[in-house]
Design an enzyme around this catalytic site. Structure first.
Site, PDB file in Angstrom:
ATOM      1  CE  LYS A  29      -3.138   0.765   3.473  1.00  0.00           C
ATOM      2  NZ  LYS A  29      -3.249   2.112   4.050  1.00  0.00           N
ATOM      3  CB  SER A  30       3.856   2.275   1.945  1.00  0.00           C
ATOM      4  OG  SER A  30       3.318   2.177   3.238  1.00  0.00           O
ATOM      5  NE  ARG A 129      -5.481   8.139  10.884  1.00  0.00           N
ATOM      6  CZ  ARG A 129      -4.776   7.368  10.074  1.00  0.00           C
ATOM      7  NH1 ARG A 129      -5.336   6.895   8.965  1.00  0.00           N
ATOM      8  NH2 ARG A 129      -3.532   7.060  10.352  1.00  0.00           N
ATOM      9  CB  SER A 174       5.131   9.872  11.562  1.00  0.00           C
ATOM     10  OG  SER A 174       4.287  10.016  10.437  1.00  0.00           O
ATOM     11  CG  ASP A 328       0.321  -0.031   9.492  1.00  0.00           C
ATOM     12  OD1 ASP A 328      -0.025   0.808  10.350  1.00  0.00           O
ATOM     13  OD2 ASP A 328       0.697   0.279   8.345  1.00  0.00           O
ATOM     14  CE  LYS A 355      -0.085   4.014  12.848  1.00  0.00           C
ATOM     15  NZ  LYS A 355       0.739   4.719  11.874  1.00  0.00           N
ATOM     16  NE  ARG A 404      -2.805  -1.870   8.248  1.00  0.00           N
ATOM     17  CZ  ARG A 404      -2.489  -2.266   7.001  1.00  0.00           C
ATOM     18  NH1 ARG A 404      -2.645  -3.518   6.649  1.00  0.00           N
ATOM     19  NH2 ARG A 404      -2.020  -1.400   6.117  1.00  0.00           N
TER      20      ARG A 404
END
Ligand code: S3P
Length: 453
Positions: A29-30, A129, A174, A328, A355, A404
């Protein structure tokens, strides 16, 4: 490509025979987000294979299209025609990132330094968030921020005529904040520097270098990384960019195979970048049978196939400094820990609270609903395992729009004595649309309630 129903879609997993088979998980995904961002920015054509076609990544693709990139699909390949560094267009409409924190935060960096206005919106989870962590350095670079909701979405950015290069020390571990500053630096004259005391996933640095950016990394005597990027240089499209399989998605079938007796599963082509392999390392320390087969390099990244067999696990203390390389994966690690002999101690989890949901409390509530002994602290979690899991299951887990959390507790249901229901499985489509079907192909039972209409 949004889910067509606004109604929650409960899913239930139940135990059965061992899981078996061979499969590939979707693209990382990243890296997929960055493929659209950098391909859409670079001049010329980038051809991307293995891209994750999850809703999060597709939202980033649509944002890049709204700013001038051309994206089309030819067979399995995404063909991205970029605008050229410095040449993004002002989007006519708001940019809707749905559930995607990475897409929203990285795009804020990318477009924040442009001298035009952009508005960012997202779903209920993304709108809770914190965005201040990205907005603070952008403000230092001269970006104006308009937000009625104190650093939350919806918000608008407007860049200055010429942004100011800064040196920014990232205050939390981060990769999104590091990346946002570097991306803002792409359209800023001079050298933008990010100082990273705790190393996080390095996909932005590696990929920017691959696209031809002038980027230099130096690690000082204290292990602190200094990343320097020269702005306003040329980025060039890549003729063949391959996205490896996502280790954060592989985590679900891996843990399922470890805890469902009789399982033997192989996951192919998993990214083994050391900034992402914390879960595999931890599971190996817990006694997991994970064979790392055919380590090789593909598209500049280490990948391997992983053969995973049902294992007797033992509880361990997970080193807190490993957190960034498995951030994650803690929800599904908690499920593995539930089947380990003894206690598993997880510390240094403060980032889990921000998250897609407050994952620490969502995991603790899910464990409680399914009779799994645990203790939750401000930034830690202890799980008391029971290899038989005699009392496990029977609960309904609240997923808080978090993919998740949904997948972790469905994995629990595949091994628990009683079925486990998650209140809403729709968000699984953000990162791993094929997850329920893949687990079924392995022999697992996951039932979906028909959507309410
Ligand atoms: C990501 C960084 C991490 C991770 C997220 C993806 C990225 O977030 O949790 O899923 O692609 O840069 P943080 O930077 O907030 O730790």
């Amino acid at each position: 490509m949004h889910s067509d129903s606004h109604a929650p879609r409960p899913m239930t997993a139940r135990g059965g025979n061992g899981l078996s088979g061979t499969a590939r998980v979707p693209g990382d995904k990243s890296i997929s987000h960055r493929a659209f961002l950098f391909g859409g920015l670079a001049s010329g054509t980038t051809r991307v294979t293995g891209l994750l076609e999850g809703e999060d990544v597709l939202a980033t693709g649509r944002a890049m299209q709204a700013m001038g990139a051309l994206i089309r699909k030819e067979g399995d390949v995404y063909v991205v025609e970029g605008v050229g560094n410095g040449c993004l267009l002002e989007p006519e409409d708001v940019l809707d990132f749905g559930n995607a924190g990475t897409g929203a935060r990285l795009t804020m960096g990318l477009v924040g330094s442009y001298h035009f206005g952009t508005t960012f919106v997202g779903d209920a989870s993304l709108s809770k968030r914190p965005m201040g962590r990205v907005l603070d350095p952008l403000r230092e670079m001269g970006v104006q921020v308009v937000s009625r909701s104190k650093g939350r979405l919806p918000l608008s950015l407007h860049g200055p005529k010429a942004a100011t290069p800064i040196e920014y020390r990232v205050p939390m571990a981060s990769a999104q904040v590091k990346s946002a500053v570097l991306l803002a630096g792409l359209n800023t004259p001079g050298i933008t520097t990010v100082v990273e005391p705790v190393m996080t996933r390095d996909h932005t640095e590696k990929m920017l270098e691959g696209f031809g950016a002038a980027i230099e990394i130096e690690t000082d005597g204290d292990g602190v990384r200094h990343i320097r990027l020269e702005g306003q240089g040329e980025l060039k499209g890549l003729a063949d960019f391959q996205v490896p399989g996502d280790p954060s998605s592989a985590a679900f079938p891996i843990v399922a195979a470890l805890i469902v007796p009789g399982s033997d599963v192989t996951i192919e082509n998993v990214l083994m970048n050391p900034t992402r392999t914390g879960l595999v390392e931890t599971l190996l320390e817990m006694g997991a049978s994970i064979e790392i087969i055919d380590r090789r390099t593909e598209g500049g990244e280490d990948v391997a196939d992983l053969r995973v067999r049902h294992s007797e696990l033992r509880g361990i203390e997970v080193p807190p400094d490993r957190a960034p390389s498995m951030i994650d994966e803690y929800p599904v690690l908690a499920i593995a820990a539930a089947f380990a002999k003894g206690r598993t101690v997880m510390r240094g989890l403060d980032e889990l609270r921000v998250k897609e949901s407050d994952r620490l409390s969502a995991v603790a509530a899910g464990l409680a609903a399914n009779n799994i002994a645990h203790e939750e602290g401000e930034d830690w979690l202890i799980v008391e395992g029971d290899p038989d899991g005699a009392a496990y299951g029977g609960g309904i887990v609240v997923t808080h729009l978090d993919h998740r959390i949904a997948m972790s507790f469905l994995v629990l249901g595949l091994a628990a004595k009683s079925p486990v229901t998650v209140d809403d499985g729709r968000m699984i489509a953000t990162s791993f649309p094929d997850f329920p079907d893949m687990m079924r192909r392995f022999g697992g039972t996951i039932e979906e309630a028909a959507p309410d209409r």
